[in-house]
Motif scaffolding. Sequence first.
Motif, PDB file in Angstrom:
ATOM      1  N   SER A  66       0.619  -1.116  -0.095  1.00  0.00           N
ATOM      2  CA  SER A  66       0.280  -0.153  -0.040  1.00  0.00           C
ATOM      3  C   SER A  66       0.633   0.968   0.396  1.00  0.00           C
ATOM      4  O   SER A  66       0.425   2.202  -0.715  1.00  0.00           O
ATOM      5  CB  SER A  66      -0.753  -0.022   1.199  1.00  0.00           C
ATOM      6  OG  SER A  66      -0.232   0.333   2.262  1.00  0.00           O
ATOM      7  N   ARG A  97       4.002   1.399  -1.827  1.00  0.00           N
ATOM      8  CA  ARG A  97       4.476   1.080  -2.877  1.00  0.00           C
ATOM      9  C   ARG A  97       3.179   1.676  -3.691  1.00  0.00           C
ATOM     10  O   ARG A  97       3.731   3.437  -4.642  1.00  0.00           O
ATOM     11  CB  ARG A  97       5.510   0.266  -3.345  1.00  0.00           C
ATOM     12  CG  ARG A  97       5.740  -0.054  -2.447  1.00  0.00           C
ATOM     13  CD  ARG A  97       6.648  -1.313  -3.344  1.00  0.00           C
ATOM     14  NE  ARG A  97       8.031  -1.508  -2.283  1.00  0.00           N
ATOM     15  CZ  ARG A  97       8.664  -2.246  -1.831  1.00  0.00           C
ATOM     16  NH1 ARG A  97       7.602  -4.019  -1.873  1.00  0.00           N
ATOM     17  NH2 ARG A  97       9.914  -2.788  -0.915  1.00  0.00           N
ATOM     18  N   LYS A  98       1.872   1.915  -3.568  1.00  0.00           N
ATOM     19  CA  LYS A  98       1.021   1.964  -4.043  1.00  0.00           C
ATOM     20  C   LYS A  98       0.862   3.368  -4.300  1.00  0.00           C
ATOM     21  O   LYS A  98       0.457   4.092  -4.711  1.00  0.00           O
ATOM     22  CB  LYS A  98      -0.512   1.132  -3.816  1.00  0.00           C
ATOM     23  CG  LYS A  98      -1.825   2.178  -4.720  1.00  0.00           C
ATOM     24  CD  LYS A  98      -2.875   0.984  -4.300  1.00  0.00           C
ATOM     25  CE  LYS A  98      -4.154   1.552  -6.105  1.00  0.00           C
ATOM     26  NZ  LYS A  98      -3.980   3.019  -5.876  1.00  0.00           N
ATOM     27  N   ALA A 116       2.648   5.651  -3.217  1.00  0.00           N
ATOM     28  CA  ALA A 116       3.550   6.643  -3.576  1.00  0.00           C
ATOM     29  C   ALA A 116       3.602   6.677  -5.199  1.00  0.00           C
ATOM     30  O   ALA A 116       4.132   7.523  -6.344  1.00  0.00           O
ATOM     31  CB  ALA A 116       5.509   5.684  -3.806  1.00  0.00           C
ATOM     32  N   ASP A 117       2.975   5.629  -6.046  1.00  0.00           N
ATOM     33  CA  ASP A 117       3.280   5.297  -7.731  1.00  0.00           C
ATOM     34  C   ASP A 117       2.280   6.497  -7.557  1.00  0.00           C
ATOM     35  O   ASP A 117       2.030   6.659  -8.670  1.00  0.00           O
ATOM     36  CB  ASP A 117       3.317   4.034  -7.596  1.00  0.00           C
ATOM     37  CG  ASP A 117       4.728   3.116  -7.467  1.00  0.00           C
ATOM     38  OD1 ASP A 117       5.270   3.221  -8.137  1.00  0.00           O
ATOM     39  OD2 ASP A 117       4.517   1.456  -7.909  1.00  0.00           O
ATOM     40  N   ASP A 118       0.715   5.969  -7.072  1.00  0.00           N
ATOM     41  CA  ASP A 118      -0.094   7.533  -7.708  1.00  0.00           C
ATOM     42  C   ASP A 118       0.521   8.804  -7.582  1.00  0.00           C
ATOM     43  O   ASP A 118       0.024   9.195  -8.109  1.00  0.00           O
ATOM     44  CB  ASP A 118      -1.439   7.476  -6.446  1.00  0.00           C
ATOM     45  CG  ASP A 118      -2.240   5.828  -7.030  1.00  0.00           C
ATOM     46  OD1 ASP A 118      -1.858   5.314  -7.581  1.00  0.00           O
ATOM     47  OD2 ASP A 118      -2.473   5.755  -5.960  1.00  0.00           O
ATOM     48  N   TYR A 119       1.062   8.951  -6.278  1.00  0.00           N
ATOM     49  CA  TYR A 119       1.591  10.411  -6.277  1.00  0.00           C
ATOM     50  C   TYR A 119       2.726  10.805  -7.535  1.00  0.00           C
ATOM     51  O   TYR A 119       2.965  11.697  -8.443  1.00  0.00           O
ATOM     52  CB  TYR A 119       2.269  11.126  -4.480  1.00  0.00           C
ATOM     53  CG  TYR A 119       3.108  11.944  -4.796  1.00  0.00           C
ATOM     54  CD1 TYR A 119       1.683  12.925  -4.743  1.00  0.00           C
ATOM     55  CD2 TYR A 119       4.545  12.966  -5.435  1.00  0.00           C
ATOM     56  CE1 TYR A 119       2.775  14.321  -4.056  1.00  0.00           C
ATOM     57  CE2 TYR A 119       4.460  13.963  -5.441  1.00  0.00           C
ATOM     58  CZ  TYR A 119       3.378  14.571  -4.632  1.00  0.00           C
ATOM     59  OH  TYR A 119       4.286  16.138  -4.709  1.00  0.00           O
ATOM     60  N   LEU A 120       3.789   9.832  -8.215  1.00  0.00           N
ATOM     61  CA  LEU A 120       3.939  10.414  -9.192  1.00  0.00           C
ATOM     62  C   LEU A 120       3.782  10.534 -10.703  1.00  0.00           C
ATOM     63  O   LEU A 120       4.236  10.923 -11.289  1.00  0.00           O
ATOM     64  CB  LEU A 120       5.392   8.673  -8.799  1.00  0.00           C
ATOM     65  CG  LEU A 120       6.555   8.696  -7.788  1.00  0.00           C
ATOM     66  CD1 LEU A 120       7.454   7.349  -8.242  1.00  0.00           C
ATOM     67  CD2 LEU A 120       6.975  10.061  -8.238  1.00  0.00           C
ATOM     68  N   GLU A 121       2.477   9.512 -10.768  1.00  0.00           N
ATOM     69  CA  GLU A 121       1.752   9.713 -11.362  1.00  0.00           C
ATOM     70  C   GLU A 121       1.478  10.981 -11.705  1.00  0.00           C
ATOM     71  O   GLU A 121       1.393  11.429 -12.596  1.00  0.00           O
ATOM     72  CB  GLU A 121       0.497   8.801 -11.538  1.00  0.00           C
ATOM     73  CG  GLU A 121       1.079   7.222 -12.150  1.00  0.00           C
ATOM     74  CD  GLU A 121      -0.142   5.621 -11.835  1.00  0.00           C
ATOM     75  OE1 GLU A 121      -1.509   6.590 -12.326  1.00  0.00           O
ATOM     76  OE2 GLU A 121       0.535   5.105 -12.253  1.00  0.00           O
ATOM     77  N   THR A 122       1.386  12.104 -10.798  1.00  0.00           N
ATOM     78  CA  THR A 122       0.311  13.562 -11.117  1.00  0.00           C
ATOM     79  C   THR A 122       1.369  14.231 -11.223  1.00  0.00           C
ATOM     80  O   THR A 122       0.855  14.773 -11.924  1.00  0.00           O
ATOM     81  CB  THR A 122       0.092  13.698  -9.360  1.00  0.00           C
ATOM     82  OG1 THR A 122       1.475  13.853  -8.332  1.00  0.00           O
ATOM     83  CG2 THR A 122      -1.122  12.910  -8.768  1.00  0.00           C
ATOM     84  N   LYS A 130      10.330   5.228  -3.283  1.00  0.00           N
ATOM     85  CA  LYS A 130       9.631   4.918  -3.930  1.00  0.00           C
ATOM     86  C   LYS A 130      10.118   6.595  -4.621  1.00  0.00           C
ATOM     87  O   LYS A 130       9.297   6.559  -5.736  1.00  0.00           O
ATOM     88  CB  LYS A 130       8.442   4.424  -3.886  1.00  0.00           C
ATOM     89  CG  LYS A 130       7.680   3.255  -4.430  1.00  0.00           C
ATOM     90  CD  LYS A 130       7.859   3.131  -5.605  1.00  0.00           C
ATOM     91  CE  LYS A 130       7.488   1.772  -5.993  1.00  0.00           C
ATOM     92  NZ  LYS A 130       7.523   1.563  -7.820  1.00  0.00           N
ATOM     93  N   LEU A 131       9.544   7.234  -3.012  1.00  0.00           N
ATOM     94  CA  LEU A 131       9.207   9.437  -3.883  1.00  0.00           C
ATOM     95  C   LEU A 131      10.394   9.591  -4.292  1.00  0.00           C
ATOM     96  O   LEU A 131      10.814  10.592  -4.403  1.00  0.00           O
ATOM     97  CB  LEU A 131       8.746   9.483  -2.249  1.00  0.00           C
ATOM     98  CG  LEU A 131       7.213   9.135  -2.263  1.00  0.00           C
ATOM     99  CD1 LEU A 131       7.068   9.807  -0.871  1.00  0.00           C
ATOM    100  CD2 LEU A 131       6.357  10.141  -3.317  1.00  0.00           C
TER     101      LEU A 131
END
Length: 323
Positions: free
Chosen positions: A90, A92-93, A95-101, A143-144
Amino acid sequence: MAAQDQAPIGSGFHAKSSAADVVRGVDLSGRNVIVTGGYSGIGLETVRALASAGARVTVPARRAGVAAEALAPVAGEIEIASMDLGDVASVRKFADDYLETGRDLDILINNAGIMATPFGRVGKGWETQFGTNHLGHMALALKLAPALQAAEGARVVALSSTGHIRSDVIWDDPHYTARPYDKWEAYGQAKSANALFALGVDLLGREVGVRAFSVHPGGIFTPLQRHLTDEEMAALGWKNADGTIPPAVQAMFKTPEQGASTTVWAATSPQLAGKGGVYCEDCDIARMAGPDSQRWEHAREWIADDARAQRLWDMSEKMLADA
């Protein structure tokens, strides 16, 4: 870290300065911030102060509904997303969602934490306090990293504690597989790990514009004490036997807004430009402990050791690689 770096700089603030005092005159317009645990205790006051200065604050929360209710009265641009520090997937998810912004990340505040919990395990058999307070936050920061580097001047702030004085990292058995569990030793280990993590981030990040600090917020009554009985707090000297708070403790302890001040100072103060890797308390860099240090103040030598920081980093990366 050079020993002389772990020394007060005369910030002009003090133990009872508030987060609002620290952020007064600071303009965070256009800055992106993440605050874990930003919906209760000092985390809520941290979000309030940073949002008041114009930052866009994202609060990852295990209980998104509770977070939404707590943050509803707080003015500013605040977003809430789901995340559980005890569940690396959760983390990593999120962080990935944040990076996608596509947003940079100017400030990451690893504020969430648990204290003196009953024995338990999270992740790949990790002791709960070490796994949640340290490994979950390290997974998040790793991740960030692209968003932090893109900000060109980002800061990472890790909430440590005077609890670090109770224990260095238990290098041969951090997850209590062979030794009896001691909830306070485990908490101390986790808080030492938080400080060494900040030092590790700074050692690796300073060349790419990322600096990091660890902070002791001070003594504060918050939900962090939820696993302690009144009897235990009386034994620690925090409360009287009847549950009231002794005057000496009232004088020493801080309000949540005062407790957030060192975090906010470390995250935003121009006085810290070009600095990093240090442990802060009472809105200043703490000094190294000496013979006259009280049991609740100053930095012990094991959290200001580059070799220990690198050892923890390597050890933690291996743990997270399997998660």
